[in-house]
Design an enzyme around this catalytic site. Structure first.
Site, PDB file in Angstrom:
ATOM      1  N   CYS A   1       0.835  -1.191   0.000  1.00 25.91           N
ATOM      2  CA  CYS A   1       0.000   0.000   0.000  1.00 25.91           C
ATOM      3  C   CYS A   1       0.880   1.256   0.000  1.00 25.91           C
ATOM      4  O   CYS A   1       1.852   1.350   0.741  1.00 25.91           O
ATOM      5  CB  CYS A   1      -0.940   0.081   1.185  1.00 25.91           C
TER       6      CYS A   1
ATOM      7  N   ARG B   1       4.269  -0.455  -4.599  1.00 25.57           N
ATOM      8  CA  ARG B   1       3.929  -0.968  -3.268  1.00 25.57           C
ATOM      9  C   ARG B   1       2.624  -1.748  -3.254  1.00 25.57           C
ATOM     10  O   ARG B   1       2.269  -2.360  -2.235  1.00 25.57           O
ATOM     11  CB  ARG B   1       3.813   0.194  -2.278  1.00 25.57           C
TER      12      ARG B   1
ATOM     13  N   TRP C   1      -2.540  -2.891  -1.759  1.00 24.70           N
ATOM     14  CA  TRP C   1      -2.193  -4.310  -1.871  1.00 24.70           C
ATOM     15  C   TRP C   1      -3.071  -4.990  -0.833  1.00 24.70           C
ATOM     16  O   TRP C   1      -2.878  -4.834   0.366  1.00 24.70           O
ATOM     17  CB  TRP C   1      -0.715  -4.521  -1.568  1.00 24.70           C
TER      18      TRP C   1
ATOM     19  N   ASN D   1      -2.103   2.063   5.563  1.00 24.46           N
ATOM     20  CA  ASN D   1      -1.186   1.001   5.140  1.00 24.46           C
ATOM     21  C   ASN D   1      -0.845   0.211   6.392  1.00 24.46           C
ATOM     22  O   ASN D   1      -0.407   0.789   7.383  1.00 24.46           O
ATOM     23  CB  ASN D   1       0.072   1.645   4.535  1.00 24.46           C
ATOM     24  N   GLY D   2      -1.082  -1.112   6.368  1.00 18.70           N
ATOM     25  CA  GLY D   2      -0.805  -1.934   7.551  1.00 18.70           C
ATOM     26  C   GLY D   2      -1.979  -2.846   7.855  1.00 18.70           C
ATOM     27  O   GLY D   2      -2.863  -3.020   7.018  1.00 18.70           O
TER      28      GLY D   2
ATOM     29  N   GLU E   1      18.154 -17.874  -6.405  1.00 16.17           N
ATOM     30  CA  GLU E   1      17.771 -16.529  -6.840  1.00 16.17           C
ATOM     31  C   GLU E   1      17.310 -16.541  -8.302  1.00 16.17           C
ATOM     32  O   GLU E   1      16.324 -15.888  -8.648  1.00 16.17           O
ATOM     33  CB  GLU E   1      18.957 -15.572  -6.623  1.00 16.17           C
TER      34      GLU E   1
ATOM     35  N   LYS F   1      13.565 -15.371  -9.504  1.00 15.02           N
ATOM     36  CA  LYS F   1      13.338 -14.318 -10.508  1.00 15.02           C
ATOM     37  C   LYS F   1      12.396 -14.823 -11.597  1.00 15.02           C
ATOM     38  O   LYS F   1      11.494 -14.119 -12.022  1.00 15.02           O
ATOM     39  CB  LYS F   1      14.639 -13.855 -11.168  1.00 15.02           C
TER      40      LYS F   1
ATOM     41  N   GLU G   1       8.739 -15.110 -10.307  1.00 20.82           N
ATOM     42  CA  GLU G   1       8.105 -13.812 -10.083  1.00 20.82           C
ATOM     43  C   GLU G   1       7.700 -13.129 -11.378  1.00 20.82           C
ATOM     44  O   GLU G   1       6.637 -12.534 -11.471  1.00 20.82           O
ATOM     45  CB  GLU G   1       9.095 -12.841  -9.428  1.00 20.82           C
TER      46      GLU G   1
ATOM     47  N   HIS H   1      18.841 -36.786  -5.376  1.00 18.75           N
ATOM     48  CA  HIS H   1      18.029 -37.219  -4.243  1.00 18.75           C
ATOM     49  C   HIS H   1      16.551 -36.907  -4.465  1.00 18.75           C
ATOM     50  O   HIS H   1      15.781 -36.882  -3.513  1.00 18.75           O
ATOM     51  CB  HIS H   1      18.524 -36.567  -2.954  1.00 18.75           C
TER      52      HIS H   1
ATOM     53  N   LYS I   1       6.349  -4.409  -3.613  1.00 19.60           N
ATOM     54  CA  LYS I   1       7.787  -4.233  -3.420  1.00 19.60           C
ATOM     55  C   LYS I   1       8.205  -4.330  -1.961  1.00 19.60           C
ATOM     56  O   LYS I   1       9.223  -4.905  -1.637  1.00 19.60           O
ATOM     57  CB  LYS I   1       8.196  -2.875  -3.987  1.00 19.60           C
TER      58      LYS I   1
HETATM   59  C1  F6R Z   1      12.241 -10.768  -4.894  1.00 21.26           C
HETATM   60  C2  F6R Z   1      11.926  -9.754  -3.916  1.00 21.26           C
HETATM   61  C3  F6R Z   1      11.508 -10.187  -2.562  1.00 21.26           C
HETATM   62  C4  F6R Z   1      12.261  -9.365  -1.503  1.00 21.26           C
HETATM   63  C5  F6R Z   1      11.719  -9.679  -0.111  1.00 21.26           C
HETATM   64  C6  F6R Z   1      12.489  -8.946   0.971  1.00 21.26           C
HETATM   65  O1  F6R Z   1      12.595 -10.225  -6.114  1.00 21.26           O
HETATM   66  O2  F6R Z   1      12.007  -8.594  -4.188  1.00 21.26           O
HETATM   67  O3  F6R Z   1      11.702 -11.547  -2.371  1.00 21.26           O
HETATM   68  O4  F6R Z   1      13.614  -9.666  -1.598  1.00 21.26           O
HETATM   69  O5  F6R Z   1      10.375  -9.326  -0.035  1.00 21.26           O
HETATM   70  O6  F6R Z   1      12.407  -7.573   0.788  1.00 21.26           O
HETATM   71  P1  F6R Z   1      13.421  -6.593   1.461  1.00 21.26           P
HETATM   72  O7  F6R Z   1      14.766  -6.873   0.919  1.00 21.26           O
HETATM   73  O8  F6R Z   1      12.922  -5.241   1.108  1.00 21.26           O
HETATM   74  O9  F6R Z   1      13.370  -6.861   2.946  1.00 21.26           O
END
Ligand code: F6R
Length: 611
Positions: A2, A27, A73, A99-100, A484, A488, A491, A507, A606
């Site tokens: 949010c 956000r 969100w 927000n929250g 990672e 990616k 996502e 395994h 984000k």
């Molecule tokens: C993946 C991504 C998320 C963040 C996670 C932690 O691309 O962006 O997995 O890495 O939500 O976020 P931060 O680093 O802001 O604590």
């Protein structure tokens, strides 16, 4: 999670609010809304993105020099027009954005229903504004006092803005656990969840602290009080944010721009820290170095991509600096009663500095006496402030929801930390130290070179864009890179992908391999290279399709793989910084080819400020 924007001053609020919402759309983007105070209190909101809100509003009254806006969100209540913010109180005299999460909203709602309140949405937010109105009516107090009383009753996290039809000159703002920044201009104020909507109007900002209420008046009067009614002096800070960092700068997506920014972001992460005299200095944690050197162990806590960076950190610090390291998902750590002592050093890693689970894990570890250090990207963020000390990654604003440059910057800081500890504790020879130091200096250049694989990676993406599953395999330092790479792809393209240590394949996951399965190996010519080549043979024998990241000039893997992507030669502990780049590009191109929303993937936000 949010985004919140607000404005009070002499200008029309609408353009400022809409522009601000666009900056904060990363956000959350399932619905959006705006409230403008003019002759009346006009609220417009709808499901969808900020562009949908703009289209919805185009024929409405957008006058007003005081207003607030929200991009959502969803947590409580599905994303629809009714659940979108702002929410009115029952009389429609008050409106709120939030927000929250108000955790005790059910109990409060039942009490309010018993007192005759009716609710139109499923949200916890509406409960809060109805509660404020209920207090005004039943306790005969002014709005400011009612907000204070209400906030003392709620459990949970909030950043809120409240406006009243009867007070055309005041914005009421409060926060606990969710960020809020107040921008201070000439006779005008701006509010936002982060500084990005504010920076083009003013560089002077105040970050609200938990349990603080700001009362912002048109006459320039700006007061902060705690919810216990104690007055506080606002601490004005200068923003160091560059407006161009918030634009796409000719790239189609922020994600691609941020991938390409990595030579610079890494340079910025090491700038001033690799000193000409050969020292590594991390100024932010100098005062805590003895604690680190004497630590019984280091516990790294983080979520998502930052957790993957933490895993690289585990390999690094144990290998080079010889301190035991554990890496924990913050969300698990906070609830599992871990053994923590005063001799432990906890490192919290977070791009946004706002992740709720990481923040809660920090508080828990702090209460047990550990020293808490942060590695954050966003200056002044909640995590940066909650830790005893920390190091900023200086990667610049990361706007694409999928984290790219923040990851490599986090790994860079962990590399510098490991090297510093190793040197100070005498775990590294003089010549090795200088060799490593020099090799780190070369990394930005080598990333620049790695980015030249982009066109080739696009061809690979074309070939495999229709795959239903992907496997990513790596060992040692590159096992986290496999995780990672898989994250990616999931996502950005919504293709199911798994990351595994290459040797674990036999395994279980090996059962998945057939001629339809693309398997991405991270196989630089370091460490367990020969072992990984054997794993590649095993996949080849089962007709899997092999895409391999290899060191320039590799021949053994080239014989086996369908595609090889070359990265420059470097030290083993630096290979994650290079090997990650083609994986970011691969997921980017596959996502684009599949028509996905690259910078705003579905269901994601984000900064995850809820549990
Ligand atoms: C993946 C991504 C998320 C963040 C996670 C932690 O691309 O962006 O997995 O890495 O939500 O976020 P931060 O680093 O802001 O604590």
């Amino acid at each position: 999670m949010c985004g919140i924007v607000g404005y009070i001053g002499p200008r029309d609020a609408y353009p400022i609010l809409i522009k601000g919402l666009k900056r904060l759309e990363y956000r959350g983007y399932d619905s959006a809304g705006i409230a403008l105070l003019n002759e009346g209190l006009n609220v417009y909101k709808c499901r969808g993105k900020v562009a949908d809100l703009e289209a919805f509003i185009h024929d409405k009254d957008i006058s007003g020099t005081l207003g607030m806006a929200h991009t959502r969100w969803a947590t409580h209540g599905e994303p629809n027009d009714v659940n979108a913010h702002p929410h009115f109180s029952q009389s429609e005299n008050l409106a709120i954005i939030h927000n929250g999460i108000i955790e005790n909203y059910q109990t409060l709602k039942e009490e309010l229903i018993n007192r005759g309140h009716q609710f139109s949405s499923d949200t916890d937010t509406e409960v809060l504004i109805q509660l404020v109105e209920d207090i005004i009516e039943n306790e005969n107090v002014e709005l400011e006092e009612a907000i204070r009383i209400a906030l003392n009753q709620v459990v949970g996290a909030y950043a809120i803005v409240i406006i009243s039809k009867d007070d055309k000159d005041t914005l009421y703002v409060a926060r606990k656990g969710s960020p809020l920044v107040v921008g201070i201009g000439e006779n005008e104020f701006f509010l936002a969840s982060d500084a990005t909507p504010i920076v083009e109007y003013t560089k002077n900002v105040v970050y609200l602290d938990d349990e603080e209420i700001a009362i912002i008046r048109r006459n320039g009067d700006f007061k902060i009080k705690t919810i216990k009614n104690k007055e506080k002096t606002p601490y004005i800070q200068k923003l160091e944010l560059n407006l161009s960092a918030l634009e796409k700068g000719g790239f189609d997506h922020f994600m691609l721009k941020e991938i390409y920014e990595q030579p610079k972001s890494i340079l910025d992460s090491i700038r001033g820290r690799l000193r000409p005299n050969g020292e590594v200095i991390l100024g932010g944690i100098l005062d805590y170095e003895q604690k680190i050197f004497n630590a019984r162990r280091i516990i790294i806590i983080a979520c998502g991509t930052s957790w993957h960076a933490g895993l690289v950190g585990e390999y690094l610090i144990e290998d080079i600096a010889r301190i035991p390291v554990e890496v924990e998902y913050a969300s698990e750590f906070r609830y599992r009663n871990p053994v923590i002592t005063e001799d432990d050093v906890v490192i919290a890693i977070s791009q946004s500095g706002e992740t709720a689970d990481t923040l809660a894990a920090i508080e828990m570890a702090k209460s047990k006496g550990a020293t808490i250090l942060g590695i954050c990207n966003v200056v002044g963020s909640s995590i940066a402030r909650a830790t005893h000390a920390g190091v900023y990654t200086h990667a610049g604003p990361e706007i694409g929801v999928a984290s790219t440059k923040a990851f490599t910057a986090q790994v860079t800081i962990l590399i510098l930390l490991a090297l510093r500890i190793a040197r100070k504790k005498g775990h590294i020879t003089q010549s090795k130290y200088h060799q490593y130091f020099h090799e780190i200096e070369l990394i930005p250049e080598k990333i620049e070179k790695t980015l030249m694989v982009n066109k080739f990676v696009k061809e690979i993406a074309e070939k495999y864009k229709g795959a239903r599953n992907f496997l990513y395999l790596g060992r040692g330092y590159n096992f986290p890179v496999a995780l990672e790479g898989a994250l990616k792809l999931k996502e950005i393209s919504y293709i199911h992908a798994e990351g595994y240590p290459a040797a674990e394949m036999k395994h279980g996951p090996i059962a998945l391999i057939d001629e339809e399965m693309p398997v991405v190996f991270i196989a630089p010519n370091t460490g367990t290279y020969e072992k990984v080549v054997s794993n590649i043979e095993e996949v080849k024998a089962r007709k899997g399709k092999i895409i391999a990241i290899v060191t320039e000039g590799d021949t053994a893997v080239r014989r086996l793989a369908d595609y090889v992507i070359e990265i420059p030669e470097t030290e083993e502990f630096l290979t994650p910084l290079l090997a990650t780049i083609p994986l970011q590009l691969l997921s980017y191109h596959i996502g684009v080819m599949r028509g996905c929303n690259i910078d705003q993937p579905r269901n994601l936000a984000k900064s995850v400020t809820v549990e």
